[in-house]
Design a protein around this motif. Structure first.
Motif, PDB file in Angstrom:
ATOM      1  N   UNK A 242      -9.107  -1.344   0.587  1.00 43.73           N
ATOM      2  CA  UNK A 242      -8.178  -1.014   1.779  1.00 43.73           C
ATOM      3  C   UNK A 242      -8.805  -1.161   3.066  1.00 43.73           C
ATOM      4  N   UNK A 243      -8.104  -1.051   3.888  1.00 47.50           N
ATOM      5  CA  UNK A 243      -8.425  -1.237   5.307  1.00 47.50           C
ATOM      6  C   UNK A 243      -7.523  -0.496   6.355  1.00 47.50           C
ATOM      7  N   UNK A 244      -8.065  -0.064   7.421  1.00 50.53           N
ATOM      8  CA  UNK A 244      -7.108   0.722   8.480  1.00 50.53           C
ATOM      9  C   UNK A 244      -7.703   0.305   9.677  1.00 50.53           C
ATOM     10  N   UNK A 245      -6.793   0.246  10.833  1.00 50.47           N
ATOM     11  CA  UNK A 245      -7.319   0.039  11.934  1.00 50.47           C
ATOM     12  C   UNK A 245      -6.183   0.377  12.862  1.00 50.47           C
ATOM     13  N   UNK A 246      -6.639   0.937  14.118  1.00 49.88           N
ATOM     14  CA  UNK A 246      -5.703   1.509  15.167  1.00 49.88           C
ATOM     15  C   UNK A 246      -4.811   0.409  16.315  1.00 49.88           C
ATOM     16  N   UNK A 247      -3.843   0.804  16.447  1.00 52.88           N
ATOM     17  CA  UNK A 247      -2.966   0.128  17.337  1.00 52.88           C
ATOM     18  C   UNK A 247      -2.157   1.133  17.981  1.00 52.88           C
ATOM     19  N   UNK A 248      -2.713   1.222  19.320  1.00 51.94           N
ATOM     20  CA  UNK A 248      -1.929   2.209  20.264  1.00 51.94           C
ATOM     21  C   UNK A 248      -2.194   3.682  19.830  1.00 51.94           C
ATOM     22  N   UNK A 249      -1.178   4.288  19.445  1.00 56.81           N
ATOM     23  CA  UNK A 249      -1.077   5.387  18.972  1.00 56.81           C
ATOM     24  C   UNK A 249      -0.603   5.497  17.457  1.00 56.81           C
ATOM     25  N   UNK A 250      -0.748   4.441  16.875  1.00 58.48           N
ATOM     26  CA  UNK A 250      -0.463   4.255  15.550  1.00 58.48           C
ATOM     27  C   UNK A 250      -1.622   3.852  14.732  1.00 58.48           C
ATOM     28  N   UNK A 251      -1.718   4.056  13.379  1.00 54.56           N
ATOM     29  CA  UNK A 251      -2.728   3.828  12.186  1.00 54.56           C
ATOM     30  C   UNK A 251      -1.834   2.762  11.419  1.00 54.56           C
ATOM     31  N   UNK A 252      -2.697   1.460  11.261  1.00 55.73           N
ATOM     32  CA  UNK A 252      -2.083   0.323  10.617  1.00 55.73           C
ATOM     33  C   UNK A 252      -3.124   0.288   9.276  1.00 55.73           C
ATOM     34  N   UNK A 253      -2.437   0.170   8.041  1.00 53.18           N
ATOM     35  CA  UNK A 253      -3.405   0.415   6.828  1.00 53.18           C
ATOM     36  C   UNK A 253      -2.867  -0.826   5.863  1.00 53.18           C
ATOM     37  N   UNK A 254      -3.907  -1.106   5.205  1.00 51.14           N
ATOM     38  CA  UNK A 254      -3.627  -2.201   4.238  1.00 51.14           C
ATOM     39  C   UNK A 254      -4.250  -1.807   2.939  1.00 51.14           C
ATOM     40  N   UNK A 255      -3.448  -2.106   1.916  1.00 49.37           N
ATOM     41  CA  UNK A 255      -3.931  -1.686   0.429  1.00 49.37           C
ATOM     42  C   UNK A 255      -3.954  -2.914  -0.420  1.00 49.37           C
ATOM     43  N   UNK A 256      -4.843  -3.472  -0.831  1.00 55.73           N
ATOM     44  CA  UNK A 256      -4.921  -4.564  -1.593  1.00 55.73           C
ATOM     45  C   UNK A 256      -4.537  -4.275  -3.111  1.00 55.73           C
ATOM     46  N   UNK A 257      -3.872  -5.330  -3.956  1.00 53.85           N
ATOM     47  CA  UNK A 257      -3.743  -5.282  -5.082  1.00 53.85           C
ATOM     48  C   UNK A 257      -4.651  -5.145  -6.039  1.00 53.85           C
ATOM     49  N   UNK A 258      -4.469  -4.431  -7.211  1.00 54.61           N
ATOM     50  CA  UNK A 258      -5.478  -4.394  -8.365  1.00 54.61           C
ATOM     51  C   UNK A 258      -4.902  -4.527  -9.609  1.00 54.61           C
ATOM     52  N   UNK A 259      -5.278  -5.360 -10.408  1.00 52.31           N
ATOM     53  CA  UNK A 259      -4.835  -5.453 -11.816  1.00 52.31           C
ATOM     54  C   UNK A 259      -5.758  -4.730 -12.718  1.00 52.31           C
ATOM     55  N   UNK A 260      -5.048  -3.812 -13.466  1.00 46.49           N
ATOM     56  CA  UNK A 260      -5.776  -2.975 -14.419  1.00 46.49           C
ATOM     57  C   UNK A 260      -5.902  -3.967 -15.777  1.00 46.49           C
ATOM     58  N   UNK A 261      -6.498  -3.264 -16.787  1.00 44.02           N
ATOM     59  CA  UNK A 261      -6.986  -4.032 -17.786  1.00 44.02           C
ATOM     60  C   UNK A 261      -5.658  -4.128 -18.726  1.00 44.02           C
ATOM     61  N   UNK A 262      -4.512  -3.421 -18.387  1.00 41.05           N
ATOM     62  CA  UNK A 262      -3.130  -3.544 -19.085  1.00 41.05           C
ATOM     63  C   UNK A 262      -2.536  -4.817 -18.520  1.00 41.05           C
ATOM     64  N   UNK A 263      -3.219  -5.439 -17.275  1.00 35.21           N
ATOM     65  CA  UNK A 263      -2.604  -6.528 -16.661  1.00 35.21           C
ATOM     66  C   UNK A 263      -1.472  -6.099 -15.657  1.00 35.21           C
ATOM     67  N   UNK A 264      -1.491  -4.845 -15.417  1.00 35.91           N
ATOM     68  CA  UNK A 264      -0.467  -4.450 -14.316  1.00 35.91           C
ATOM     69  C   UNK A 264      -0.931  -4.182 -13.168  1.00 35.91           C
ATOM     70  N   UNK A 265      -0.373  -5.235 -11.975  1.00 38.92           N
ATOM     71  CA  UNK A 265      -0.839  -4.923 -10.900  1.00 38.92           C
ATOM     72  C   UNK A 265      -0.192  -3.638 -10.046  1.00 38.92           C
ATOM     73  N   UNK A 266      -1.166  -3.147  -9.267  1.00 41.41           N
ATOM     74  CA  UNK A 266      -0.633  -2.101  -8.474  1.00 41.41           C
ATOM     75  C   UNK A 266       0.203  -2.448  -7.133  1.00 41.41           C
ATOM     76  N   UNK A 267       0.757  -1.403  -6.297  1.00 43.18           N
ATOM     77  CA  UNK A 267       1.501  -1.921  -5.351  1.00 43.18           C
ATOM     78  C   UNK A 267       0.598  -2.093  -4.221  1.00 43.18           C
TER      79      UNK A 267
END
Length: 448
Positions: free
Chosen positions: A235-260
């Motif tokens: 994950x990663x977050x950074x500030x843009x003015x009065x907002x917080x912009x976030x990124x969540x990366x995908x993760x593929x679990x052992x059941x081969x299902x990819x997260x949001x």
């Protein structure tokens, strides 16, 4: 505050990490305060406060130490033993936390390997920023490391135990000001508020009064993004003015299902979601999500699209190229200082470049871009620590027409280094620490 739980570029962007360059002043320009310290083998991000720069560095014997330097001159002031105790390798080595307690005075907090008997593996130690004199210490079983949160020090402790909690500590005395159950990381703070990423099965962002811990708002990340979030991908977050912009990366679990996964923006004032770009991956190198997010869409079959630069204020696409324009394989991404162009760097060969605003190819002659120097960084040979830790990445400048590294380049761009009270700090590929004071204020770079 970037937290990729793997080597920085991963397979999502097709590039990895480790490089660096030093700064210089062009002829005719007014000299800017700058320095380079080759005595340091920096392996973490650098922090600045109270007139000092602090970093975690590695000694020749594979042990870690906290190194503190005078910020105006780069002169080494003192060192102190350091360790990773409970931090996950993919998060990288934690930096110290520096807090100003009075004008020109402050405290540097770091994880010390001198733990006590029994359950304590290490301790959090607070040292005078100028002299390194010990002020107080706190036994620690496991932790992701200290962070500054407004005028205090935030620490997630017992991270490997069911009793995990975050404590907010007075930097002068070590007294617990307030605490929260579970593991949390500081994503933003000022003198009055702190926004935390609370790591759980269903992670959430929460804002608190920094002096009392009083909850101000809470936003489940799945509400901002989509159900099925798993922070294991990073994950990663950074500030843009009065907002917080976030990124969540995908993760593929052992059941081969990819997260949001994807990028989203929330208002710091009340946690309201401003915009969302689901199913896009962040590419590396690139700016902080709060300053210059560069992303690539991924469809349900795992196929990548083109590249796009987003406006962090609105989520609107500022420029893009299509998947058909991407030139096959064997390239690394490279960007100029203003990120106006997207470059595909090919080692020792002609690459290609596109104007992001128009999406059209640009002539290669004279085109330069900043990218990672190597794609196969070696893990740090740390002694008495888990394997898999890597030094924080560094950048070099390349000629896109030849694919060769350029010598004598100036400081890496601000989208990579960010700034702390006008100072930009970075490590080069050999671990030397550099600094230049060429801007004002504090902005987030690639690592948040």
């Amino acid at each position: 505050m970037i937290r990729p739980l793997a080597k920085p570029a991963l397979t999502l962007a097709g590039v990895l990490a480790l490089a660096g360059c030093s700064s210089s002043t062009a002829a005719g320009e007014k000299a800017r305060p700058s320095w380079r310290n080759d005595e340091v083998n920096a392996v973490s991000r650098a922090t600045a406060a109270a007139g000092v720069a602090s970093v975690t560095s590695m000694r020749a014997d594979g042990t870690l130490e906290t190194t503190v330097l005078d910020l105006p001159s780069g002169r080494k002031l003192w060192t102190h033993p350091a360790t990773v105790a409970g931090r996950l390798p993919g998060m990288g080595v934690q930096p110290p936390a520096a807090v100003e307690t009075a004008p020109g005075q402050g405290v540097v907090a770091a994880v010390d390997p001198a733990g006590r008997h029994g359950r304590w593996a290490a301790s959090l130690v607070a040292l005078d920023a100028r002299t390194g004199r010990r002020k107080w210490s706190r036994p620690v079983h496991s932790t992701f490391g200290p962070q500054r949160c407004g005028p205090y020090i935030c620490l997630s402790e017992n991270t490997a135990l069911a009793s995990a909690r975050m404590v907010v500590l007075d930097p002068l005395t070590g007294r617990t000001v307030w605490k929260l159950p579970g593991i949390a990381e500081v994503e933003w703070s000022d003198a009055g508020r702190v926004v935390l990423l609370r790591m759980a099965r269903h992670p959430a962002l929460s804002a608190h009064d920094v002096k009392t811990g009083k909850p101000l708002w809470e936003l489940p990340v799945e509400q901002a993004l989509r159900p099925g979030v798993d922070l294991s991908g990073g994950w990663a977050f950074g500030v843009s003015g009065t907002d917080l912009v976030g990124y969540v990366a995908p993760y593929t679990n052992p059941r081969r299902k990819t997260s949001s996964f994807g990028v989203f923006s929330v208002r710091l004032a009340d946690g309201r979601v401003n915009w969302l770009r689901p199913s896009v991956v962040r590419v590396y190198p690139s700016g902080s999500p709060g300053t210059a997010p560069i992303v690539r869409p991924v469809d349900d079959q795992g196929q990548y699209g083109g590249f796009a630069r987003l406006d962090p204020a609105s989520g609107r696409v500022l420029g893009q190229i299509t998947a058909e324009q991407v030139p096959g394989t064997g390239w690394w991404l490279a960007f100029p200082g203003d990120m106006a162009r997207l470059g595909f760097l090919k080692p020792n060969a002609a690459g290609s470049a596109f104007d992001l605003a128009s999406g059209q190819p640009t002539p290669l002659k004279g085109q330069r871009g900043w990218s990672f120097c190597v794609t196969d960084p070696k893990p740090l040979p740390l002694r008495a620590a888990p394997q898999g830790f890597y030094a924080v990445a560094a950048l070099c400048e390349f000629d896109l027409a030849t694919g060769r590294r350029l010598s004598g380049a100036e400081a890496p761009p601000a989208w990579f280094t960010g700034s702390q009270d006008g100072w930009r700090l970075w490590r080069d590929e050999k671990g030397a620490l550099h600094a230049v004071q060429d801007t004002t204020g504090t902005t987030s770079g690639m690592y948040g």
